[in-house]
Write a protein that holds these residues in place. Structure first.
Motif, mmCIF file in Angstrom:
data_model
loop_
_atom_site.group_PDB
_atom_site.id
_atom_site.type_symbol
_atom_site.label_atom_id
_atom_site.label_comp_id
_atom_site.label_asym_id
_atom_site.label_seq_id
_atom_site.Cartn_x
_atom_site.Cartn_y
_atom_site.Cartn_z
ATOM 1 N N TRP A 166 0.872 -1.171 0.000
ATOM 2 C CA TRP A 166 0.000 0.000 0.000
ATOM 3 C C TRP A 166 0.911 1.224 0.000
ATOM 4 N N GLY A 167 0.430 2.336 -0.537
ATOM 5 C CA GLY A 167 1.252 3.532 -0.603
ATOM 6 C C GLY A 167 2.296 3.457 -1.704
ATOM 7 N N ASP A 168 3.124 4.493 -1.783
ATOM 8 C CA ASP A 168 4.148 4.591 -2.817
ATOM 9 C C ASP A 168 5.459 5.085 -2.217
ATOM 10 N N PHE A 169 6.533 4.796 -2.898
ATOM 11 C CA PHE A 169 7.857 5.262 -2.508
ATOM 12 C C PHE A 169 7.923 6.778 -2.722
ATOM 13 N N LYS A 170 8.437 7.510 -1.729
ATOM 14 C CA LYS A 170 8.490 8.966 -1.808
ATOM 15 C C LYS A 170 9.663 9.469 -2.639
ATOM 16 N N GLY A 171 10.636 8.618 -2.874
ATOM 17 C CA GLY A 171 11.824 9.056 -3.595
ATOM 18 C C GLY A 171 11.674 8.991 -5.103
ATOM 19 N N ASP A 172 12.625 9.600 -5.790
ATOM 20 C CA ASP A 172 12.677 9.592 -7.257
ATOM 21 C C ASP A 172 13.855 8.728 -7.688
ATOM 22 N N PRO A 173 13.607 7.562 -8.301
ATOM 23 C CA PRO A 173 14.719 6.697 -8.710
ATOM 24 C C PRO A 173 15.746 7.398 -9.591
#
Length: 275
Positions: A44-51
């Protein structure tokens, strides 16, 4: 489970210091973070960073999976080991992206298959794939060709993936040894959903890797001025450029490059006939 996402990053050439690890920790409280790696799974949710940003600043490899069919692999290499102009010959729209950042070239491979079946236990780690980075750094371009071929192979799954004019796109230079990929290259082909029959068709134009005897003969025939130029590039830290020039000259001498490059349409039609 409605959704599943897997993120993994590796720092290979330089470990992260404590401040850098703290910066990454601010992006995810649940991730497993060390000086050399980052791993997290999201249900659930998403990663806050930018790959893209993380690859530019900290990491040398990135793997991403999602259960809606997205596969992504990113690799960062020093420009003097993989010249951007060489990598760009294998670029394919949003499927094989080549960009530069500082002293590095970043490869970004994508594969999509919304209709494919997904199994959580089948999620691979970077350990099975990251070997292709070292192979690319050593001048082996088979991973780039596999990514290029897999991108256009996706056209067989999605008829809207490319416009009709893409059929006339010529293939990039065909590396030697396509018929005998390494374990890491086979894992890459599977990850990018490269059809085995299509790879077999493409490999018909791939020469065996040059042996030491052929390489010694080729070097012995080089004019002194050309040898001096290659040695100068080595002294200036351009070992990859020198290797590419040397091997390209060997392919021309032995006639291992096809007289006329095949097109995407040629390869896909030949794979259909083979099936």
């Amino acid at each position: 489970m409605s959704e599943y996402q897997y993120y993994e990053f590796l720092a290979i050439d330089r470990p992260l210091d404590e401040d850098e690890q703290a910066d990454v920790r601010a992006l995810s409280t649940r991730a497993e973070i060390t000086a050399t790696g980052f791993t997290n799974e999201y249900e659930w949710g998403d990663f806050k960073g930018d790959p893209d940003t993380l690859m530019s600043q900290y990491y040398d490899a990135h793997l991403y999976w999602a259960n809606w069919g997205t596969h992504r692999l990113m690799l960062r290499l020093p420009k003097d080991l993989l010249p951007p102009r060489v990598a760009r010959e294998y670029a394919v729209d949003e499927h094989v992206i080549v960009r530069t950042t500082g002293d590095h070239v970043v490869l970004d491979f994508h594969s999509e298959d919304e209709e494919g079946e997904w199994e959580e236990d089948a999620v691979p780690g970077l350990a099975s794939l990251v070997g292709v980075r070292a192979e690319l750094a050593a001048g082996d371009l088979r991973p780039l060709y596999l990514a290029w071929l897999a991108a256009y192979g996706g056209w067989e799954r999605d008829e809207d993936a490319f416009g009709d004019d893409a059929e006339d796109t010529p293939e990039p230079p065909v590396p030697a040894g396509l018929d005998s990929p390494t374990a890491a290259q086979r894992a890459l082909a599977d990850f990018l959903r490269l059809d085995g029959t299509l790879l077999g068709v493409a490999a018909r134009a791939s020469a065996p890797p040059p042996g030491d005897a052929a390489l010694n003969r080729h070097i012995g025939r080089l004019p002194v001025k050309e040898k001096d130029g290659l040695l100068l590039k080595l002294a200036q830290g351009q070992a990859a450029e020198a290797r590419f020039e040397l091997l390209n000259g060997l392919r021309g001498e032995t006639g291992t490059e096809p007289a006329e490059r095949r097109t995407v349409g040629d390869l896909l039609d030949a794979a259909t006939e083979a099936r």
